[in-house]
Design an enzyme around this catalytic site. Structure first.
Site, PDB file in Angstrom:
ATOM      1  N   ASN A  13       0.871  -1.178   0.000  1.00 24.46           N
ATOM      2  CA  ASN A  13       0.000   0.000   0.000  1.00 24.46           C
ATOM      3  C   ASN A  13       0.908   1.228   0.000  1.00 24.46           C
ATOM      4  O   ASN A  13       1.507   1.566   1.016  1.00 24.46           O
ATOM      5  CB  ASN A  13      -0.888  -0.037   1.247  1.00 24.46           C
ATOM      6  CG  ASN A  13      -1.845   1.136   1.311  1.00 24.46           C
ATOM      7  OD1 ASN A  13      -1.782   2.050   0.494  1.00 24.46           O
ATOM      8  ND2 ASN A  13      -2.707   1.124   2.297  1.00 24.46           N
ATOM      9  N   ARG A  93      -2.537  -2.186  -3.453  1.00 22.76           N
ATOM     10  CA  ARG A  93      -3.737  -1.375  -3.256  1.00 22.76           C
ATOM     11  C   ARG A  93      -3.669  -0.197  -4.224  1.00 22.76           C
ATOM     12  O   ARG A  93      -2.671   0.524  -4.273  1.00 22.76           O
ATOM     13  CB  ARG A  93      -3.787  -0.844  -1.827  1.00 22.76           C
ATOM     14  CG  ARG A  93      -4.988   0.037  -1.631  1.00 22.76           C
ATOM     15  CD  ARG A  93      -4.844   0.899  -0.412  1.00 22.76           C
ATOM     16  NE  ARG A  93      -6.041   1.733  -0.289  1.00 22.76           N
ATOM     17  CZ  ARG A  93      -6.050   2.884   0.323  1.00 22.76           C
ATOM     18  NH1 ARG A  93      -4.947   3.368   0.877  1.00 22.76           N
ATOM     19  NH2 ARG A  93      -7.158   3.584   0.396  1.00 22.76           N
ATOM     20  N   HIS A 182     -13.090   2.887   0.035  1.00 20.00           N
ATOM     21  CA  HIS A 182     -13.126   1.907   1.135  1.00 20.00           C
ATOM     22  C   HIS A 182     -13.789   0.579   0.705  1.00 20.00           C
ATOM     23  O   HIS A 182     -14.240  -0.187   1.553  1.00 20.00           O
ATOM     24  CB  HIS A 182     -13.939   2.429   2.353  1.00 20.00           C
ATOM     25  CG  HIS A 182     -13.281   3.525   3.116  1.00 20.00           C
ATOM     26  ND1 HIS A 182     -14.013   4.483   3.776  1.00 20.00           N
ATOM     27  CD2 HIS A 182     -11.984   3.805   3.350  1.00 20.00           C
ATOM     28  CE1 HIS A 182     -13.192   5.329   4.383  1.00 20.00           C
ATOM     29  NE2 HIS A 182     -11.959   4.940   4.132  1.00 20.00           N
ATOM     30  N   LEU A 211     -15.189   3.558   9.913  1.00 20.58           N
ATOM     31  CA  LEU A 211     -14.915   4.821  10.599  1.00 20.58           C
ATOM     32  C   LEU A 211     -13.456   4.876  11.037  1.00 20.58           C
ATOM     33  O   LEU A 211     -13.081   4.378  12.112  1.00 20.58           O
ATOM     34  CB  LEU A 211     -15.829   4.956  11.834  1.00 20.58           C
ATOM     35  CG  LEU A 211     -17.329   4.686  11.586  1.00 20.58           C
ATOM     36  CD1 LEU A 211     -18.095   4.678  12.907  1.00 20.58           C
ATOM     37  CD2 LEU A 211     -17.896   5.729  10.636  1.00 20.58           C
ATOM     38  N   GLY A 212     -12.619   5.443  10.181  1.00 24.43           N
ATOM     39  CA  GLY A 212     -11.214   5.641  10.527  1.00 24.43           C
ATOM     40  C   GLY A 212     -10.948   7.136  10.441  1.00 24.43           C
ATOM     41  O   GLY A 212     -11.797   7.940  10.846  1.00 24.43           O
ATOM     42  N   ARG A 243     -12.011  15.984   7.198  1.00 26.87           N
ATOM     43  CA  ARG A 243     -12.851  16.298   6.026  1.00 26.87           C
ATOM     44  C   ARG A 243     -14.265  16.647   6.470  1.00 26.87           C
ATOM     45  O   ARG A 243     -14.823  15.986   7.349  1.00 26.87           O
ATOM     46  CB  ARG A 243     -12.909  15.107   5.073  1.00 26.87           C
ATOM     47  CG  ARG A 243     -11.583  14.807   4.412  1.00 26.87           C
ATOM     48  CD  ARG A 243     -11.721  13.660   3.414  1.00 26.87           C
ATOM     49  NE  ARG A 243     -10.484  12.900   3.381  1.00 26.87           N
ATOM     50  CZ  ARG A 243     -10.401  11.590   3.273  1.00 26.87           C
ATOM     51  NH1 ARG A 243     -11.498  10.857   3.163  1.00 26.87           N
ATOM     52  NH2 ARG A 243      -9.237  10.985   3.273  1.00 26.87           N
ATOM     53  N   GLU A 398      -7.937  -5.040   5.560  1.00 24.88           N
ATOM     54  CA  GLU A 398      -7.850  -4.740   4.131  1.00 24.88           C
ATOM     55  C   GLU A 398      -6.708  -5.510   3.466  1.00 24.88           C
ATOM     56  O   GLU A 398      -6.825  -5.919   2.312  1.00 24.88           O
ATOM     57  CB  GLU A 398      -7.710  -3.229   3.923  1.00 24.88           C
ATOM     58  CG  GLU A 398      -9.012  -2.514   4.281  1.00 24.88           C
ATOM     59  CD  GLU A 398      -8.868  -1.024   4.487  1.00 24.88           C
ATOM     60  OE1 GLU A 398      -9.172  -0.283   3.550  1.00 24.88           O
ATOM     61  OE2 GLU A 398      -8.458  -0.601   5.576  1.00 24.88           O
TER      62      GLU A 398
HETATM   63  P1  ADP Z   1      -6.965   5.172   9.132  1.00 29.04           P
HETATM   64  O1  ADP Z   1      -8.186   5.579   8.400  1.00 29.04           O
HETATM   65  O2  ADP Z   1      -5.865   6.166   9.033  1.00 29.04           O
HETATM   66  O3  ADP Z   1      -6.550   3.734   8.894  1.00 29.04           O
HETATM   67  P2  ADP Z   1      -7.833   4.178  11.720  1.00 29.04           P
HETATM   68  O4  ADP Z   1      -8.768   3.174  11.154  1.00 29.04           O
HETATM   69  O5  ADP Z   1      -6.626   3.683  12.441  1.00 29.04           O
HETATM   70  O6  ADP Z   1      -7.398   5.270  10.672  1.00 29.04           O
HETATM   71  O7  ADP Z   1      -8.704   5.078  12.737  1.00 29.04           O
HETATM   72  C1  ADP Z   1      -8.170   6.203  13.366  1.00 29.04           C
HETATM   73  C2  ADP Z   1      -9.235   6.780  14.277  1.00 29.04           C
HETATM   74  O8  ADP Z   1      -9.614   5.782  15.243  1.00 29.04           O
HETATM   75  C3  ADP Z   1      -8.733   7.981  15.079  1.00 29.04           C
HETATM   76  O9  ADP Z   1      -9.729   8.987  15.120  1.00 29.04           O
HETATM   77  C4  ADP Z   1      -8.542   7.389  16.461  1.00 29.04           C
HETATM   78  O10 ADP Z   1      -8.687   8.349  17.483  1.00 29.04           O
HETATM   79  C5  ADP Z   1      -9.686   6.402  16.490  1.00 29.04           C
HETATM   80  N1  ADP Z   1      -9.529   5.470  17.608  1.00 29.04           N
HETATM   81  C6  ADP Z   1      -8.578   4.538  17.806  1.00 29.04           C
HETATM   82  N2  ADP Z   1      -8.744   3.949  19.013  1.00 29.04           N
HETATM   83  C7  ADP Z   1      -9.808   4.545  19.613  1.00 29.04           C
HETATM   84  C8  ADP Z   1     -10.486   4.391  20.870  1.00 29.04           C
HETATM   85  N3  ADP Z   1     -10.072   3.518  21.766  1.00 29.04           N
HETATM   86  N4  ADP Z   1     -11.555   5.191  21.115  1.00 29.04           N
HETATM   87  C9  ADP Z   1     -11.970   6.093  20.207  1.00 29.04           C
HETATM   88  N5  ADP Z   1     -11.377   6.289  19.010  1.00 29.04           N
HETATM   89  C10 ADP Z   1     -10.320   5.521  18.711  1.00 29.04           C
END
Ligand code: ADP
Length: 432
Positions: A13, A93, A182, A211-212, A243, A398
């Site tokens: 990736n 990817r 996604h 939700l990332g 965003r 993924e």
């Molecule tokens: P990406 O899209 O970069 O792969 P991730 O899937 O790792 O991102 O998600 C990142 C998000 O997940 C961030 O907003 C982070 O704060 C949130 N996150 C990770 N662990 C927790 C937690 N224990 N409680 C709330 N949010 C979390």
């Protein structure tokens, strides 16, 4: 047991200054080896990696001023050492496949050119993905390289879901339409959800929320995407880390006229200074916002409320794309780890008959998958659902999905070759 050793896929990736990699065994969960080369192109490039069996701790080595090709060269001996002769393919990817790619495909000159053409639609991502493809094909010329696209899964959307209500020429000439992203994650988690609940992937309906840092919802009916919240670009839809998600399209004109902002400035604000960060004035990181909310921070509280309401609204609207609803799935860093966000979101969806088991909600964090719905019908629900709708936490993977799609693509091509050979033999028999 199979007499053949399981196959390994190196999954790459590639970002503009980083390469994430994972060596995936088709028959084992987790990774044989995984890591990240980052700050490529600066003087401080470095490579970090870890073995999946946990026998070694994380290791790191500086790469000087390495570029993508040099970082890939540094990976090569490590991958060879762990994979031996079981390395079967390299899966890449690729963010945008435009309308050209509806599934994973083996990379040849024509495919490379089509990925390059789709760069106009993803100018930040596809060129970086191509750098990875070029570096890896130069180093592993004997292996098949497969491109797996974020957009391909959504090519099954019907026109009423993917077309914008704008002049037809903008679609016909500029390919302005909704693509969605996604796809790899939505596909993986909906397949897993079917497996977890004993339903058939090809006879079940799901709403998935990834939700990332980026966030999107997707309606998957019988294994195919019917609608998704991201659109022409990943800016459309939900509130995300930085965003904005949906805003009134007239906002651009207003900001240009009243503040004199350029299009570049507006793009930057909506992509990098908005979302949770913009609303809270504090952070784009959900963990930090949850802590600030606990301490009474107004901006963090509002950001979380808007995030959950908009997510619930998107999930409710996605029901239009389904013929039945078997479950709602939460995934991604926030979806997998935040009981608060799940609870606040589901609280808006009581009308669909959805309610949480709070104890199960608290338990499913840090990679724990499971069902968190309350099975009894909540008091006051107005609509009855025909059967129990699950609420599931499914950790996304993924890299595994890319590896499995790469192998499926190879298997399909070798089947096609066999059929072609048989056909040719038959024709020869008939004296053609
Ligand atoms: P990406 O899209 O970069 O792969 P991730 O899937 O790792 O991102 O998600 C990142 C998000 O997940 C961030 O907003 C982070 O704060 C949130 N996150 C990770 N662990 C927790 C937690 N224990 N409680 C709330 N949010 C979390």
């Amino acid at each position: 047991m199979s007499e053949h050793p399981s196959r390994l896929v190196l999954v790459i990736n590639c970002g503009s200054s980083s390469i994430k990699f994972a060596l995936v065994d088709e028959q084992r969960s987790g990774f044989v080896l995984h890591g990240l080369a980052d700050r490529l192109g600066s003087d401080e490039a470095s490579l970090r990696w870890q073995q999946g069996d946990g026998t070694t701790s994380r290791q790191e080595r500086p790469l000087g001023a390495a570029d993508h090709r040099q970082a890939m060269e540094a990976l090569l001996p490590m991958v060879r050492e762990h994979a031996g002769d079981r390395l079967t393919a390299v899966g890449h990817r690729v963010v945008h496949g435009g309308e050209h790619f509806t599934a994973a495909c083996q990379i040849d000159d024509a495919a490379r050119q089509a990925i390059e053409q789709a760069s106009a639609l993803a100018p930040l991502h596809n060129p970086a993905n191509l750098m990875g493809i070029d570096a890896a094909t130069a180093l592993f010329p004997q292996l098949p390289h497969i491109a797996v696209f974020d957009t391909a899964f959504h090519q099954s959307m019907p026109a009423h879901a993917y077309r914008y209500a704008i002049p037809e020429a903008l679609y016909a000439e500029q390919r302005v339409r909704r693509y969605g992203f996604h796809g790899t994650s939505h596909r993986y988690v909906t397949g897993e959800a079917a497996r977890m609940t004993g339903l058939s992937p090809t006879d079940s309906g799901w709403l998935s929320a990834h939700l990332g840092n980026g966030c999107s919802t997707c309606a998957v009916q019988d294994g195919v995407s019917r609608d998704t919240s991201m659109g022409f670009t990943p800016l459309e839809g939900l509130v995300m880390g930085t965003r904005s998600g949906d805003v009134d399209p007239n906002l651009h004109g207003f900001l240009g006229r009243t503040l004199g902002w350029s299009l570049e400035k507006i793009d930057a604000v909506l992509n990098r200074e908005s979302g949770l960060l913009g609303l809270s004035g504090l952070s784009n990181d959900m963990r930090e916002l949850e802590q600030a909310r606990e301490q009474g921070h107004d901006g963090a509280t509002l950001a979380i409320e808007v995030f959950c309401y908009r997510l619930a609204k998107s999930l409710a609207s996605m029901c239009c794309a389904l013929t039945r609803l078997d479950g709602v799935i939460f995934t991604g860093g926030i979806g997998e780890n935040s009981p608060l966000i799940r609870a606040r979101t589901i609280a808006h969806l009581g009308l669909l008959g959805l309610a949480l088991d709070e104890e199960a909600n608290q338990r499913c964090v840090r990679g724990v998958a499971g069902a968190i719905e309350r099975t009894a019908k909540p008091h006051g629900a107005h609509l009855t659902v025909p059967h129990n709708v699950h609420i599931l936490i499914v950790p996304t993977d993924e890299e595994r999905q890319i590896a499995l799609e790469s192998l499926a693509c190879l298997d399909a091509e070798s089947q096609a070759d066999i059929h072609a050979d048989i056909h040719a033999d038959k024709q020869t028999d008939r004296g053609f």
